[in-house]
Design a protein around this motif. Structure first.
Motif, PDB file in Angstrom:
ATOM      1  N   UNK A   1       1.074  -1.325  -0.086  1.00  0.00           N
ATOM      2  CA  UNK A   1      -0.017   0.123   0.064  1.00  0.00           C
ATOM      3  C   UNK A   1       0.746   1.369  -0.145  1.00  0.00           C
ATOM      4  N   UNK A   2       2.017   1.137   0.745  1.00  0.00           N
ATOM      5  CA  UNK A   2       2.937   2.205   0.732  1.00  0.00           C
ATOM      6  C   UNK A   2       3.483   2.506  -0.858  1.00  0.00           C
ATOM      7  N   UNK A   3       3.885   1.594  -1.508  1.00  0.00           N
ATOM      8  CA  UNK A   3       4.306   1.684  -2.847  1.00  0.00           C
ATOM      9  C   UNK A   3       3.285   2.287  -3.687  1.00  0.00           C
ATOM     10  N   UNK A   4       2.149   1.883  -3.775  1.00  0.00           N
ATOM     11  CA  UNK A   4       0.927   2.528  -4.468  1.00  0.00           C
ATOM     12  C   UNK A   4       0.575   3.903  -4.152  1.00  0.00           C
ATOM     13  N   UNK A   5       0.528   4.071  -2.813  1.00  0.00           N
ATOM     14  CA  UNK A   5       0.459   5.601  -2.299  1.00  0.00           C
ATOM     15  C   UNK A   5       1.395   6.335  -3.088  1.00  0.00           C
ATOM     16  N   UNK A   6       2.687   5.892  -3.056  1.00  0.00           N
ATOM     17  CA  UNK A   6       3.895   6.767  -3.593  1.00  0.00           C
ATOM     18  C   UNK A   6       3.654   7.038  -5.027  1.00  0.00           C
ATOM     19  N   UNK A   7       3.262   5.845  -5.601  1.00  0.00           N
ATOM     20  CA  UNK A   7       3.205   5.933  -7.169  1.00  0.00           C
ATOM     21  C   UNK A   7       1.947   6.770  -7.545  1.00  0.00           C
ATOM     22  N   UNK A   8       0.744   6.757  -6.469  1.00  0.00           N
ATOM     23  CA  UNK A   8      -0.344   7.600  -6.912  1.00  0.00           C
ATOM     24  C   UNK A   8      -0.070   8.916  -6.820  1.00  0.00           C
TER      25      UNK A   8
ATOM     26  N   UNK B   1       2.267  -6.763  -6.761  1.00  0.00           N
ATOM     27  CA  UNK B   1       1.315  -5.699  -7.325  1.00  0.00           C
ATOM     28  C   UNK B   1       1.185  -5.960  -8.631  1.00  0.00           C
ATOM     29  N   UNK B   2       2.583  -6.337  -9.383  1.00  0.00           N
ATOM     30  CA  UNK B   2       2.378  -6.495 -10.815  1.00  0.00           C
ATOM     31  C   UNK B   2       1.647  -7.585 -11.266  1.00  0.00           C
ATOM     32  N   UNK B   3       1.638  -8.904 -10.525  1.00  0.00           N
ATOM     33  CA  UNK B   3       0.971  -9.761 -11.194  1.00  0.00           C
ATOM     34  C   UNK B   3      -0.770  -9.641 -10.539  1.00  0.00           C
TER      35      UNK B   3
END
Length: 103
Positions: free
Chosen positions: A27-34, A61-63
């Motif tokens: 979720x931290x990765x997604x938040x940074x990408x968003x 996340x990719x899969x």
């Protein structure tokens, strides 16, 4: 040229996406990408895990279809599939990010 496998938008499953988003590191990765720009290298993320564990989180996340990744030289760059997720599961990504921001 090396390529990575990504699921087609019509094959994304809600339970798989939700499982990927349920982990705090992912979720931290997604938040940074968003909140950032496109094509972020894995090294741009400060994560509280080892490199091998970080690689695992990006793969999940990719899969699951949450992100795309591609090679640029030796670097792997990641993008959030916001448009795909919003078309497949309207409002889901915004709701998850809002809930995370309020936590």
């Amino acid at each position: 040229m090396r390529t990575l496998e990504h699921p087609e938008p019509e094959t994304l499953r809600l339970e798989t996406v939700l499982a990927a988003l349920a982990d705090p590191v992912r979720l931290r990765i997604v938040r940074q990408l968003a909140g950032g720009h496109e094509d972020q290298a894995c090294i741009a993320f400060e994560l509280p895990v080892t490199k091998s564990t970080s690689t695992h989180h990006f793969r999940v996340l990719r899969e699951s279809g949450v992100i795309t990744q591609h090679y640029r030289g030796t670097a792997i760059l990641s993008n959030l599939r916001a448009q795909v997720l919003n078309e497949r599961f309207p409002g889901l990504l915004d709701a998850v990010l809002r809930a995370d921001a309020q936590a």
